[in-house]
Design a protein around this motif. Structure first.
Motif, PDB file in Angstrom:
ATOM      1  N   GLY A   1       0.806  -1.211   0.000  1.00 11.36           N
ATOM      2  CA  GLY A   1       0.000   0.000   0.000  1.00 11.36           C
ATOM      3  C   GLY A   1       0.837   1.257   0.000  1.00 11.36           C
ATOM      4  O   GLY A   1       0.529   2.236  -0.695  1.00 11.36           O
ATOM      5  N   THR A   2       1.916   1.245   0.776  1.00 15.51           N
ATOM      6  CA  THR A   2       2.813   2.402   0.831  1.00 15.51           C
ATOM      7  C   THR A   2       3.471   2.642  -0.521  1.00 15.51           C
ATOM      8  O   THR A   2       3.523   3.777  -1.015  1.00 15.51           O
ATOM      9  N   VAL A   3       3.975   1.573  -1.125  1.00 14.54           N
ATOM     10  CA  VAL A   3       4.664   1.705  -2.409  1.00 14.54           C
ATOM     11  C   VAL A   3       3.683   2.090  -3.514  1.00 14.54           C
ATOM     12  O   VAL A   3       4.034   2.830  -4.430  1.00 14.54           O
ATOM     13  N   LEU A   4       2.441   1.631  -3.422  1.00 13.57           N
ATOM     14  CA  LEU A   4       1.432   2.009  -4.418  1.00 13.57           C
ATOM     15  C   LEU A   4       1.179   3.514  -4.369  1.00 13.57           C
ATOM     16  O   LEU A   4       0.983   4.161  -5.405  1.00 13.57           O
ATOM     17  N   ARG A   5       1.191   4.089  -3.183  1.00 17.13           N
ATOM     18  CA  ARG A   5       1.069   5.546  -3.054  1.00 17.13           C
ATOM     19  C   ARG A   5       2.259   6.251  -3.706  1.00 17.13           C
ATOM     20  O   ARG A   5       2.099   7.256  -4.406  1.00 17.13           O
ATOM     21  N   LEU A   6       3.450   5.716  -3.464  1.00 17.05           N
ATOM     22  CA  LEU A   6       4.648   6.304  -4.048  1.00 17.05           C
ATOM     23  C   LEU A   6       4.624   6.214  -5.572  1.00 17.05           C
ATOM     24  O   LEU A   6       5.051   7.143  -6.270  1.00 17.05           O
ATOM     25  N   LEU A   7       4.120   5.100  -6.086  1.00 12.96           N
ATOM     26  CA  LEU A   7       4.040   4.924  -7.529  1.00 12.96           C
ATOM     27  C   LEU A   7       3.140   5.986  -8.154  1.00 12.96           C
ATOM     28  O   LEU A   7       3.488   6.610  -9.164  1.00 12.96           O
ATOM     29  N   GLY A   8       1.977   6.203  -7.556  1.00 16.11           N
ATOM     30  CA  GLY A   8       1.065   7.214  -8.079  1.00 16.11           C
ATOM     31  C   GLY A   8       1.625   8.611  -7.989  1.00 16.11           C
ATOM     32  O   GLY A   8       1.424   9.442  -8.882  1.00 16.11           O
ATOM     33  N   ALA A   9       2.366   8.881  -6.910  1.00 15.13           N
ATOM     34  CA  ALA A   9       2.911  10.220  -6.701  1.00 15.13           C
ATOM     35  C   ALA A   9       4.100  10.530  -7.604  1.00 15.13           C
ATOM     36  O   ALA A   9       4.459  11.698  -7.776  1.00 15.13           O
ATOM     37  N   THR A  10       4.718   9.503  -8.187  1.00 15.85           N
ATOM     38  CA  THR A  10       5.898   9.729  -9.021  1.00 15.85           C
ATOM     39  C   THR A  10       5.637   9.473 -10.501  1.00 15.85           C
ATOM     40  O   THR A  10       5.910  10.323 -11.353  1.00 15.85           O
ATOM     41  N   MET A  11       5.073   8.313 -10.824  1.00 16.41           N
ATOM     42  CA  MET A  11       4.951   7.920 -12.224  1.00 16.41           C
ATOM     43  C   MET A  11       3.844   8.658 -12.966  1.00 16.41           C
ATOM     44  O   MET A  11       3.976   8.944 -14.155  1.00 16.41           O
ATOM     45  N   LEU A  12       2.748   8.989 -12.297  1.00 17.23           N
ATOM     46  CA  LEU A  12       1.677   9.719 -12.977  1.00 17.23           C
ATOM     47  C   LEU A  12       2.114  11.130 -13.377  1.00 17.23           C
ATOM     48  O   LEU A  12       1.866  11.554 -14.519  1.00 17.23           O
ATOM     49  N   PRO A  13       2.784  11.894 -12.488  1.00 21.37           N
ATOM     50  CA  PRO A  13       3.292  13.202 -12.927  1.00 21.37           C
ATOM     51  C   PRO A  13       4.331  13.094 -14.043  1.00 21.37           C
ATOM     52  O   PRO A  13       4.359  13.935 -14.952  1.00 21.37           O
ATOM     53  N   ILE A  14       5.177  12.058 -13.986  1.00 22.99           N
ATOM     54  CA  ILE A  14       6.173  11.871 -15.042  1.00 22.99           C
ATOM     55  C   ILE A  14       5.476  11.598 -16.372  1.00 22.99           C
ATOM     56  O   ILE A  14       5.868  12.145 -17.419  1.00 22.99           O
ATOM     57  N   ALA A  15       4.443  10.773 -16.354  1.00 20.85           N
ATOM     58  CA  ALA A  15       3.690  10.486 -17.580  1.00 20.85           C
ATOM     59  C   ALA A  15       3.062  11.757 -18.141  1.00 20.85           C
ATOM     60  O   ALA A  15       3.072  11.990 -19.359  1.00 20.85           O
ATOM     61  N   ALA A  16       2.525  12.604 -17.257  1.00 24.95           N
ATOM     62  CA  ALA A  16       1.928  13.864 -17.706  1.00 24.95           C
ATOM     63  C   ALA A  16       2.980  14.779 -18.334  1.00 24.95           C
ATOM     64  O   ALA A  16       2.726  15.414 -19.367  1.00 24.95           O
TER      65      ALA A  16
END
Length: 219
Positions: free
Chosen positions: A35-50
């Motif tokens: 759960g912790t890493v899933l939060r980190l994934l959303g906080a990093t990879m989604l902005p990078i994709a944008a």
């Protein structure tokens, strides 16, 4: 170009996968680590994709970055969830994870090019869509071990795992660049045919690492 760039980001994403293994190795529940890493994934990879999409729109010669952006969150998610499968000895799922984008692209690309005469955009669309398909499969399989969209965490855990993921991911990227910089040197100094032979030899040599990789996961 697209595959190499995605490989760079997924190599950094190995840090997120390692963070789950690291936390569970210390006795923390899998659901909390995931759960912790899933939060980190959303906080990093989604902005990078944008950012990749904005860059591609600003510079049309880099339009392939749109497809990288579409594939990126799903590719890193699958890679991250792979840690849970390894922890639960579900190696069959990890094997299928790897087969879907590889075999799927091959099966769909051939008729798309030979029968429907698609172009590069068609190939890139198929390529990015396969990572989405792999992510859907991963969600279904992950529910057998824990809730696929669990965001449970503990106070202070996000910061600790973020720091560990940053260190581990940076080390992976350094190794990735170290293994690829020679290709750029050869391409600048020698002809295309020689570059092709060189990259084929290097790729064949790197396949031998797959023999030792299971020993690493076992340890």
């Amino acid at each position: 170009y697209a595959a190499l760039l995605l490989g760079l980001f997924t190599t950094f994403g190995l840090g997120l996968q390692s963070a789950i293994l690291f936390d569970c190795g210390r006795g923390k529940p899998q659901q909390l680590a995931y759960g912790t890493v899933l939060r980190l994934l959303g906080a990093t990879m989604l902005p990078i994709a944008a950012l990749l999409i904005v860059f591609a729109l600003r510079y049309p010669e880099h339009a392939a970055l749109v497809y990288v952006a579409c594939a990126l969150p799903f590719a890193v998610y699958c890679q991250t969830a792979n840690a849970v499968f390894l922890l639960n000895n579900d190696l069959r799922t990890t094997a299928i994870q790897g087969l879907i984008p590889t075999v799927g692209v091959g099966i769909l690309t051939v008729p798309a090019l030979t029968i429907w005469h698609g172009g590069l955009n068609t190939v890139l669309t198929i390529w990015s869509a396969m990572f989405f398909a792999t992510a859907c499969f991963t969600v279904l399989r992950l529910n057998a071990h824990l809730p696929a969209f669990s965001f449970r965490t503990e106070k202070g855990q996000i910061r600790e795992l973020a720091f560990f993921a940053l260190k581990s991911g940076s080390a992976s990227v350094a190794g990735f660049l170290n293994l690829r910089v020679d290709i750029f040197v050869v391409s600048l100094l020698l002809d295309a045919r020689t570059l092709g032979i060189y990259t084929l030899a290097v790729a064949t040599g790197e396949m031998m690492w797959q023999v030792s990789r299971p020993l690493v996961w076992t340890m």
